[in-house]
Design a protein around this motif. Structure first.
Motif, PDB file in Angstrom:
ATOM      1  N   ARG A 233      15.941 -38.572 -20.372  1.00  0.00           N
ATOM      2  CA  ARG A 233      15.012 -38.988 -19.318  1.00  0.00           C
ATOM      3  C   ARG A 233      15.745 -39.165 -18.002  1.00  0.00           C
ATOM      4  NH1 ARG A 233      12.349 -44.693 -20.234  1.00  0.00           N
ATOM      5  NH2 ARG A 233      14.482 -45.289 -19.673  1.00  0.00           N
ATOM      6  N   GLY A 234      16.918 -39.796 -18.047  1.00  0.00           N
ATOM      7  CA  GLY A 234      17.693 -39.990 -16.833  1.00  0.00           C
ATOM      8  C   GLY A 234      18.140 -38.689 -16.213  1.00  0.00           C
ATOM      9  N   LEU A 235      18.543 -37.744 -17.047  1.00  0.00           N
ATOM     10  CA  LEU A 235      18.965 -36.450 -16.529  1.00  0.00           C
ATOM     11  C   LEU A 235      17.815 -35.740 -15.824  1.00  0.00           C
ATOM     12  CD1 LEU A 235      21.150 -35.251 -19.538  1.00  0.00           C
ATOM     13  CD2 LEU A 235      21.965 -35.884 -17.254  1.00  0.00           C
ATOM     14  N   LYS A 236      16.609 -35.885 -16.365  1.00  0.00           N
ATOM     15  CA  LYS A 236      15.447 -35.266 -15.729  1.00  0.00           C
ATOM     16  C   LYS A 236      15.165 -35.888 -14.368  1.00  0.00           C
ATOM     17  CE  LYS A 236      12.985 -33.739 -19.896  1.00  0.00           C
ATOM     18  NZ  LYS A 236      11.772 -33.921 -20.735  1.00  0.00           N
ATOM     19  N   LEU A 237      15.545 -37.153 -14.226  1.00  0.00           N
ATOM     20  CA  LEU A 237      15.349 -37.846 -12.953  1.00  0.00           C
ATOM     21  C   LEU A 237      16.519 -37.623 -11.994  1.00  0.00           C
ATOM     22  CD1 LEU A 237      13.914 -41.232 -14.311  1.00  0.00           C
ATOM     23  CD2 LEU A 237      12.650 -39.412 -13.150  1.00  0.00           C
ATOM     24  N   GLY A 238      17.476 -36.833 -12.426  1.00  0.00           N
ATOM     25  CA  GLY A 238      18.610 -36.536 -11.557  1.00  0.00           C
ATOM     26  C   GLY A 238      19.789 -37.467 -11.709  1.00  0.00           C
TER      27      GLY A 238
END
Length: 249
Positions: A233-238
């Motif tokens: 999820r964090g990776l998707k948020l950058g």
């Protein structure tokens, strides 16, 4: 060990607030433990797992070196994980690397119960748990030159500058880890806080007994470390995630 959870960290976040001496000396003044006290309720399933699987898979803390062969019933490569949170990553790695033995250190009972539940559900036999402060476990239960690897994933970042001294990855702690590694053994760290990643890289690079497997930078995520749902999820948020893999010379 467990940290006070924040939205940026997953169930494997493990507060490791620690300042320790080298492999032979224990800090006598201003000693900091490797965890932050956090209240947590043990669920019915976790309590059942503690009762059913604890006697087999939980190793009581003792101020003497652990007999790994006796604890696991075999001789195999030995990996220590400091602070496994709710144990999901620990169980997944152990399942994928069944030729290795994993000793997980965690102080918080809900996390211990959760990992024991996974051990029972998946039929894992290559995990043992010590429910105790990781610094004391390292100092008293882990013999020198005995570990093939150490995993520390998403330790408490203590993101305020005035709290950086409480971070686990400090020179004295790294020296203690190194003293417990076999030559060629590795330390694998991961964090999603860039400032902490930079500190980790600086501290590990300054330890003369360690060699960075990635040259002078961060390592690609090893295939054995799974990406958790919170990390994804964090990776998707950058948000970034940094892995470091160093080996003892």
């Amino acid at each position: 060990m467990i940290h006070d959870p924040t939205p940026d960290h997953d169930e494997n976040d493990e507060a490791k607030d620690s300042e320790v001496a080298d492999g032979t000396d224990t800090l006598r003044h201003r000693r900091i433990r490797s965890f932050v006290t956090r209240a947590g309720r043990v669920s019915t399933g976790q309590r059942r797992a503690l009762d059913e699987f604890g006697p087999r898979f939980v190793v009581p803390f003792a101020p003497q070196p652990l007999d790994w062969d006796a604890a696991f019933g075999r001789s195999a490569p030995r990996v220590l994980e400091i602070g496994f949170g709710m144990g999901t990553t620990t169980a997944e790695i152990a399942s994928a690397r069944q030729a290795d033995d994993f000793l997980g250190v965690e102080v918080h009972e809900p996390g211990v119960g959760a990992l024991l539940k996974l051990i029972g559900k998946q039929g894992l036999t290559n995990i043992r748990v010590v429910q105790h402060d990781a610094v004391e476990v390292l100092e008293q239960m882990i013999a020198a030159n005995s570990l093939d690897g150490v995993h520390i994933y998403f330790p408490d970042p203590w993101h305020k500058a005035r709290h950086h001294k409480r971070r686990l990855v400090q020179p004295k702690f790294v020296a203690l880890l190194v003293s417990r590694l076999k030559p060629g053994g590795y330390i694998h760290l991961a964090t999603d806080w860039q400032n902490y990643a930079e500190q980790m890289l600086e501290v590990l690079s300054a330890e003369p007994a360690l060699e960075n497997t990635a040259g002078t930078s961060y390592a690609p995520r090893p295939d054995y470390r799974p990406v958790t749902k919170f990390e994804r999820r964090g990776l998707k948020l950058g948000h970034g995630v940094w892995d470091l893999v160093f080996k003892r010379c």
